[in-house]
Design a protein around this motif. Sequence first.
Motif, short mmCIF file in Angstrom:
data_model
loop_
_atom_site.label_atom_id
_atom_site.label_comp_id
_atom_site.label_asym_id
_atom_site.label_seq_id
_atom_site.Cartn_x
_atom_site.Cartn_y
_atom_site.Cartn_z
N LEU A 34 56.03 20.85 46.96
CA LEU A 34 54.80 21.62 46.80
C LEU A 34 54.69 22.71 47.86
O LEU A 34 54.50 23.89 47.53
CB LEU A 34 53.59 20.68 46.87
N PHE A 35 54.80 22.33 49.12
CA PHE A 35 54.49 23.28 50.20
C PHE A 35 55.68 24.18 50.57
O PHE A 35 55.47 25.31 51.02
CB PHE A 35 54.00 22.53 51.44
N ARG A 36 56.91 23.70 50.39
CA ARG A 36 58.06 24.52 50.76
C ARG A 36 58.55 25.41 49.62
O ARG A 36 59.13 26.47 49.88
CB ARG A 36 59.21 23.62 51.22
N VAL A 37 58.32 24.99 48.39
CA VAL A 37 58.89 25.71 47.25
C VAL A 37 57.82 26.33 46.36
O VAL A 37 57.84 27.52 46.08
CB VAL A 37 59.78 24.76 46.41
N LEU A 38 56.85 25.52 45.94
CA LEU A 38 55.90 25.99 44.93
C LEU A 38 54.81 26.90 45.51
O LEU A 38 54.44 27.90 44.88
CB LEU A 38 55.26 24.79 44.22
N VAL A 39 54.29 26.54 46.68
CA VAL A 39 53.21 27.35 47.26
C VAL A 39 53.66 28.79 47.54
O VAL A 39 52.93 29.74 47.22
CB VAL A 39 52.64 26.69 48.53
N PRO A 40 54.85 29.02 48.13
CA PRO A 40 55.27 30.42 48.33
C PRO A 40 55.35 31.20 47.02
O PRO A 40 55.03 32.39 46.98
CB PRO A 40 56.65 30.27 48.99
N ALA B 118 65.35 22.01 40.87
CA ALA B 118 66.36 22.25 41.90
C ALA B 118 65.91 21.70 43.25
O ALA B 118 66.71 21.15 44.01
CB ALA B 118 66.64 23.75 42.01
N ALA B 119 64.60 21.82 43.53
CA ALA B 119 64.07 21.31 44.79
C ALA B 119 64.19 19.79 44.86
O ALA B 119 64.59 19.23 45.88
CB ALA B 119 62.61 21.73 44.94
N TYR B 120 63.87 19.14 43.74
CA TYR B 120 64.01 17.68 43.72
C TYR B 120 65.48 17.30 43.81
O TYR B 120 65.84 16.29 44.43
CB TYR B 120 63.40 17.11 42.43
N GLY B 121 66.36 18.10 43.20
CA GLY B 121 67.79 17.81 43.25
C GLY B 121 68.36 17.93 44.65
O GLY B 121 69.37 17.29 44.97
N MET B 122 67.71 18.73 45.50
CA MET B 122 68.14 18.88 46.89
C MET B 122 67.64 17.76 47.77
O MET B 122 67.92 17.72 48.97
CB MET B 122 67.66 20.22 47.44
N GLY B 123 66.87 16.84 47.18
CA GLY B 123 66.38 15.70 47.94
C GLY B 123 64.98 15.85 48.50
O GLY B 123 64.50 14.98 49.23
N LEU B 124 64.30 16.95 48.16
CA LEU B 124 62.93 17.12 48.62
C LEU B 124 62.00 16.20 47.85
O LEU B 124 62.21 15.91 46.67
CB LEU B 124 62.48 18.57 48.45
N ARG B 125 60.95 15.76 48.51
CA ARG B 125 59.97 14.90 47.87
C ARG B 125 58.74 15.71 47.46
O ARG B 125 58.66 16.90 47.71
CB ARG B 125 59.58 13.76 48.81
N GLY B 126 57.77 15.02 46.83
CA GLY B 126 56.61 15.68 46.25
C GLY B 126 55.93 16.68 47.16
O GLY B 126 55.86 17.88 46.83
N PRO B 127 55.38 16.26 48.31
CA PRO B 127 54.70 17.22 49.19
C PRO B 127 55.61 18.33 49.69
O PRO B 127 55.18 19.48 49.85
CB PRO B 127 54.21 16.34 50.35
N GLN B 128 56.89 18.01 49.94
CA GLN B 128 57.83 19.02 50.40
C GLN B 128 58.09 20.06 49.31
O GLN B 128 58.16 21.26 49.59
CB GLN B 128 59.15 18.37 50.82
#
Length: 223
Positions: A132-138, A120-130
């Motif tokens: 990781l740090f905005r979605v997966l780390v939390p 879903a994060a990639y589908g929203m247009g986020l890239r790899g580092p984004q």
Amino acid sequence: MNYLFDFFGNPDNWSGPDGIPVRLLEHLGFSVLALVLAALIGVPLGLLIGHTGRGSVVVVVAANLARALPTLGLLVLLVLLLGTGSIWPVLIPLVALSVPPILVNAFEGIRGADPELRDAAYGMGLRGPQVLFRVLVPVALPLIMLGLRLAAVQVVATAAVAAYVGLGGLGRYIIDGLATQDYSQVVGGSVLIVLFALAAQAVFTIAQRITVSPGVSQRVRVR
């Protein structure tokens, strides 16, 4: 119990360069420095491997190392190689001891994130580092904090080895007490180390409750 009363009831043990406050601060210094260095190594490496899926063998090696590392043996070897004039013979074994739980838990936290959340994060247009740090780390934060807590307790409990090379810390009470057959020092020092380890665990437990989103915590408990 008499040993405890003799140690903690002696005013000389609460003042001077060998007093409990000084030894406690020395022990805290070794522990914090080792934990910070281990976190700087273990957390980024665990996040990177968990996110990319490359280098998983490093995690396996680290997990095995945590069970097999002879801390005292490594300390003696480093003393022979580096001498006793610096903190490094103590710091290196402590860092080596605390990196594995940090690395493994950071890796598992990222790898165990819901794949649909990642997609879903990639589908929203986020890239790899984004991603990781905005979605997966939390989402992975509970396991990351768990790794830091485990490492902190291990480091605090093991930092007593600093006394073997003439440095300070709470281990001095154990080493000096055994050398002089003053068993009140041995018992008192051991109790202080146990209490310090429990305090470290409590601090990281509270930190986890503060930093981790309630929704993430609830999700982890359900899983």
